[in-house]
Motif scaffolding. Structure first.
Motif, short mmCIF file in Angstrom:
data_model
loop_
_atom_site.label_atom_id
_atom_site.label_comp_id
_atom_site.label_asym_id
_atom_site.label_seq_id
_atom_site.Cartn_x
_atom_site.Cartn_y
_atom_site.Cartn_z
N ILE A 1 -63.29 49.55 92.43
CA ILE A 1 -64.76 49.62 92.66
C ILE A 1 -65.08 48.64 92.07
N ASN B 1 -69.75 49.75 92.26
CA ASN B 1 -69.99 49.92 93.81
C ASN B 1 -68.29 50.15 94.56
N VAL B 2 -67.64 50.48 96.20
CA VAL B 2 -67.27 50.34 95.89
C VAL B 2 -66.31 49.36 96.49
N ARG C 1 -61.10 49.94 99.89
CA ARG C 1 -59.19 51.17 99.65
C ARG C 1 -58.31 50.31 99.79
N PRO D 1 -66.11 49.98 102.93
CA PRO D 1 -66.50 51.28 103.81
C PRO D 1 -67.41 50.42 104.42
N SER E 1 -60.84 53.96 91.46
CA SER E 1 -62.01 54.58 91.61
C SER E 1 -61.63 56.70 91.08
N ASP F 1 -63.84 59.47 91.17
CA ASP F 1 -64.44 59.74 92.35
C ASP F 1 -64.18 60.11 93.31
N ASP G 1 -66.09 58.94 96.69
CA ASP G 1 -65.87 57.59 97.49
C ASP G 1 -65.16 57.86 98.60
N TYR H 1 -66.86 57.18 101.52
CA TYR H 1 -67.35 56.23 102.73
C TYR H 1 -66.33 55.24 103.46
#
Length: 270
Positions: free
Chosen positions: A47, A53-54, A57, A66, A117, A119, A122, A125
């Motif tokens: 992020i 914001n993401v 990945r 995302p 991240s 979280d 996430d 996304y």
């Protein structure tokens, strides 16, 4: 043996050594190896450290975004550079990489600072959906009868969606080059004079390569062909070649002549 003979022998030896030396393959420098350990360390969701914001990945050798319309891209870590292997190869100098911090320079030479991240939400996304398509995903037919010089002509246009992919490249908020995917159309145009077929052709966007720059045409979708007029030179259509998610498009006039040929000319883009 004369002095002249000795010189000949000596010259032959030197030439033989030179030929053998030339025959040896030159030792080429091996390209730098990929840093697989760094790639594995970067696996996870990253992020933006400021906006939170993401961004993307990393999983295996692929970066996922995302936005479901954005194509995943293969990547490599070679020395201090991240290479994205899309339609073109994009290079990003790495400033710092660790398990929790990833910094690199984007195309504008700005430093992008990402943090890993923590979280688990996430991951939502990256639930992949079907790409958004610009074409309607269904066959569209238009039949029109027009008259010129007391002769009736039947125009038939059919828009056929395809699975041909159109890639559009642009830079995201982090200054990274990414690609969105859309699908192109093939549009069939037929013209009949009474029962006789005057013209019939399946149009693809490459049929308009003479009037649309190739660098932009490859990002266009052939979205529609509409009959607009008839004249002395033939039946006039307007062809729309649109760049997805962009205000840019190209409008091309297609003229089908009464002898069964066609011509194109560029109109103003919108």
């Amino acid at each position: 043996m004369t002095h002249k003979d000795v010189l000949h022998i000596f010259s032959a030896i030197i030439m033989g050594v030179a030929i053998l030396g030339c025959g040896k393959p030159s030792k080429q420098q091996e390209p730098p190896a990929e840093d697989l350990k760094a790639k594995a360390m970067l696996a996870g969701i990253w992020i933006d450290s400021d906006e939170e914001n993401v961004v993307f990945r990393i999983c295996g050798d692929t970066i996922y975004y995302p936005d479901s319309t954005t194509q995943p891209v293969k990547f490599k870590i070679v020395q201090d550079t991240m290479l994205l292997l899309g339609n073109t190869v994009s290079k990003y100098p790495i400033i710092h990489k660790s398990e929790h911090l990833f910094e690199f320079k984007n195309q504008d030479n700005d430093i992008v600072k990402l943090v890993r991240s923590e979280d688990p939400n996430d991951s939502l996304y990256f639930v992949r959906h079907r790409p958004v398509v610009l074409n309607q995903g269904r066959i569209i037919k238009n039949d029109t009868v027009v008259t010129f010089s007391d002769k009736k002509y039947h125009s038939y246009v059919q828009v056929n969606p395809t699975s041909y992919k159109v890639y559009r490249s642009y830079y995201n908020a982090e200054g990274m080059e990414i690609e969105n995917i859309y699908f192109d159309n093939i549009i069939h145009v037929s013209v009949f004079k009474g029962a006789a077929k005057l013209f019939s052709k399946d149009f693809r966007k490459n049929d308009f390569a003479k009037v649309v720059p190739s660098s932009l045409l490859k990002q266009c979708v052939l979205s529609d062909i509409k009959l607009v007029d008839v004249g002395v030179d033939g039946i006039h259509y307007v062809t729309q070649l649109a760049i997805p998610d962009s205000p840019s498009s190209f409008v091309v006039e297609l003229i089908v002549s009464y002898n069964g040929t066609f011509s194109t000319r560029r109109l103003d883009g919108v």
